[in-house]
Design a protein around this motif. Structure first.
Motif, PDB file in Angstrom:
ATOM      1  N   VAL A 133     -12.055  -3.585   0.966  1.00  0.00           N
ATOM      2  CA  VAL A 133     -11.840  -3.838   2.391  1.00  0.00           C
ATOM      3  C   VAL A 133     -13.156  -4.324   2.995  1.00  0.00           C
ATOM      4  O   VAL A 133     -14.221  -3.740   2.735  1.00  0.00           O
ATOM      5  N   TYR A 191      -3.344 -12.087  -1.878  1.00  0.00           N
ATOM      6  CA  TYR A 191      -4.572 -12.558  -2.528  1.00  0.00           C
ATOM      7  C   TYR A 191      -4.528 -14.033  -2.896  1.00  0.00           C
ATOM      8  O   TYR A 191      -5.559 -14.668  -3.020  1.00  0.00           O
ATOM      9  N   PHE A 228      -1.283   0.954  -4.842  1.00  0.00           N
ATOM     10  CA  PHE A 228      -0.333  -0.119  -4.522  1.00  0.00           C
ATOM     11  C   PHE A 228       0.918  -0.009  -5.381  1.00  0.00           C
ATOM     12  O   PHE A 228       0.874   0.490  -6.505  1.00  0.00           O
ATOM     13  N   THR A 271      -6.039 -15.926   0.239  1.00  0.00           N
ATOM     14  CA  THR A 271      -7.032 -15.219   1.059  1.00  0.00           C
ATOM     15  C   THR A 271      -7.982 -16.186   1.759  1.00  0.00           C
ATOM     16  O   THR A 271      -8.169 -16.099   2.982  1.00  0.00           O
ATOM     17  N   THR A 303      -9.951  -6.489   6.742  1.00  0.00           N
ATOM     18  CA  THR A 303      -8.879  -6.778   5.792  1.00  0.00           C
ATOM     19  C   THR A 303      -9.192  -6.368   4.369  1.00  0.00           C
ATOM     20  O   THR A 303     -10.348  -6.352   3.956  1.00  0.00           O
ATOM     21  N   MET A 304      -8.107  -6.052   3.675  1.00  0.00           N
ATOM     22  CA  MET A 304      -8.197  -5.822   2.236  1.00  0.00           C
ATOM     23  C   MET A 304      -8.069  -7.183   1.565  1.00  0.00           C
ATOM     24  O   MET A 304      -7.192  -7.980   1.946  1.00  0.00           O
ATOM     25  N   LEU A 329       0.830  -1.205   0.000  1.00  0.00           N
ATOM     26  CA  LEU A 329       0.000   0.000   0.000  1.00  0.00           C
ATOM     27  C   LEU A 329       0.867   1.259   0.000  1.00  0.00           C
ATOM     28  O   LEU A 329       1.852   1.330   0.740  1.00  0.00           O
ATOM     29  N   ILE A 362      -8.604   1.526   7.367  1.00  0.00           N
ATOM     30  CA  ILE A 362      -8.618   0.141   7.881  1.00  0.00           C
ATOM     31  C   ILE A 362      -8.547   0.184   9.417  1.00  0.00           C
ATOM     32  O   ILE A 362      -9.303  -0.503  10.109  1.00  0.00           O
ATOM     33  N   ASN A 380      -3.714  -6.487   5.000  1.00  0.00           N
ATOM     34  CA  ASN A 380      -3.883  -6.406   3.555  1.00  0.00           C
ATOM     35  C   ASN A 380      -3.379  -7.762   3.100  1.00  0.00           C
ATOM     36  O   ASN A 380      -2.181  -7.969   2.962  1.00  0.00           O
ATOM     37  N   LEU A 423       0.993  -0.391   6.646  1.00  0.00           N
ATOM     38  CA  LEU A 423      -0.207  -0.530   7.483  1.00  0.00           C
ATOM     39  C   LEU A 423       0.202  -0.735   8.945  1.00  0.00           C
ATOM     40  O   LEU A 423      -0.409  -0.166   9.856  1.00  0.00           O
ATOM     41  N   SER A 459      -9.537  -4.422  -5.633  1.00  0.00           N
ATOM     42  CA  SER A 459      -9.402  -4.701  -4.200  1.00  0.00           C
ATOM     43  C   SER A 459     -10.542  -4.066  -3.409  1.00  0.00           C
ATOM     44  O   SER A 459     -11.131  -3.059  -3.835  1.00  0.00           O
ATOM     45  N   CYS A 504      -4.791   2.997   4.845  1.00  0.00           N
ATOM     46  CA  CYS A 504      -4.364   2.342   6.103  1.00  0.00           C
ATOM     47  C   CYS A 504      -5.139   2.929   7.279  1.00  0.00           C
ATOM     48  O   CYS A 504      -5.572   2.193   8.184  1.00  0.00           O
TER      49      CYS A 504
END
Ligand code: SAM
Length: 291
Positions: free
Chosen positions: A201, A127, A191, A130, A148-149, A29, A38, A124, A60, A199, A35
């Protein structure tokens, strides 16, 4: 140290000879406000403990450390440790653990690092894993919330309601244990390097008791899994594939009809309560099944 300036980030990573790993889902990020959002949505109080998964270069993490009493971050990539040593040097309340989160004994981690207090999870997430990570965290029952992202497509699936295109076995799993909320989407430009996918959150507030009380949780999840295994099939056929050693097709049609369902119904039309009722009836008929 400003961890949100692209030039700074490039400089730190260059000095440490760091190379991004696609296979570890490394998209860091670069937007402080994301951040902060979040952290805000996590409702972290100054007395709260936070578990972060995958700190990356600590962007983050540094924001979470401003909100929480203690932040423990689990990072799989050993080559990020010297980077994190430098970027988080000013934070006395952060501890980095070099491990794969899926190999962490969460009970001992929480006992040792948080004196047994239930932490909040903020991340975050990478992926590529996940769903295994979320399943592992949720099933442990050791966290009060998970903010979470994740990939937007997975966020849509987690929050999907019965009868919609995105609704599936993972929606039922997540909604059985938690109250999921889709919070906001995040642009690819936030990013480095930019991810290929969208993406978003989400926040999962872990329920004190699951959203339903099936007689057998194993049967409940077996029925859910079977119901979504072949999405285009009618529920009766999906269930017959899974239970053909125990139930005749006619009995499955009778069970569905006794619960007020048409023989043509598909798995994705059932709510968590419907799955609970269905699995209870199947359980009463096939108690000797091995899971
Ligand atoms: N939190 C950072 C940020 O927002 O900039 C980095 C997020 S990046 C999407 C995911 C991070 O998770 C990477 O640092 C990656 O190395 C780490 N990671 C990947 N797989 C992991 C695993 N199994 N356990 C712990 N960390 C992992």
């Amino acid at each position: 140290m400003d961890l949100f300036s692209i030039n700074n980030i490039k400089d730190i990573l260059f000095r440490h000879g760091f190379h991004f790993s696609k296979s570890l889902g490394q998209n860091f990020l670069t937007e402080r406000s994301v951040c902060e959002q979040i952290a805000e949505y996590s409702e972290i109080c100054p007395d709260d403990c936070v578990l972060e998964i995958g700190p990356g270069i600590g962007s983050l993490t540094s924001v979470l450390a401003e909100y929480a009493k203690k932040v423990v971050s689990v990072e799989i990539d050993r080559s990020l440790l010297p980077v994190l040593n430098e970027t988080l040097a000013e934070f006395g309340n952060v501890k980095i653990i070099n491990n794969d989160i899926l190999k962490c004994d969460l009970a001992s981690l929480i006992e040792n690092e948080f004196d047994g207090n239930k932490p909040k999870v903020c991340a975050n997430l990478p992926y590529y894993i996940t769903t295994p990570i979320l399943s592992y965290l949720i099933e442990s029952g050791r966290f009060s919330s998970i903010t979470t992202m994740i990939q937007k497509e997975v966020a849509d699936r987690i929050c999907a309601k019965a009868g919609t295109r995105d609704y599936g076995a993972f929606s039922v799993f997540a909604q059985y244990y938690t109250q999921p909320e889709f919070l906001f989407t995040v642009d690819k430009e936030c990013f480095i390097p930019q991810p290929k996918v969208q993406s978003a959150v989400i926040r999962l507030k872990v329920l004190q008791t699951p959203a339903a009380s099936p007689k057998s949780q194993e049967m409940f999840f077996k029925v859910v899994k079977a119901s979504f295994a072949q999405r285009r099939k009618q529920l009766v056929n999906s269930l017959y594939s899974a239970f053909k050693s125990e139930l005749e097709k006619e009995s499955i049609i009778e069970i569905l009809s006794s619960l007020g369902h048409k023989p043509t119904i598909r798995g994705e039309e059932l709510t968590i309560e419907d799955f609970c009722a269905l699995s209870d009836v199947i359980y009463s008929k096939v108690q000797n099944i091995k899971f």
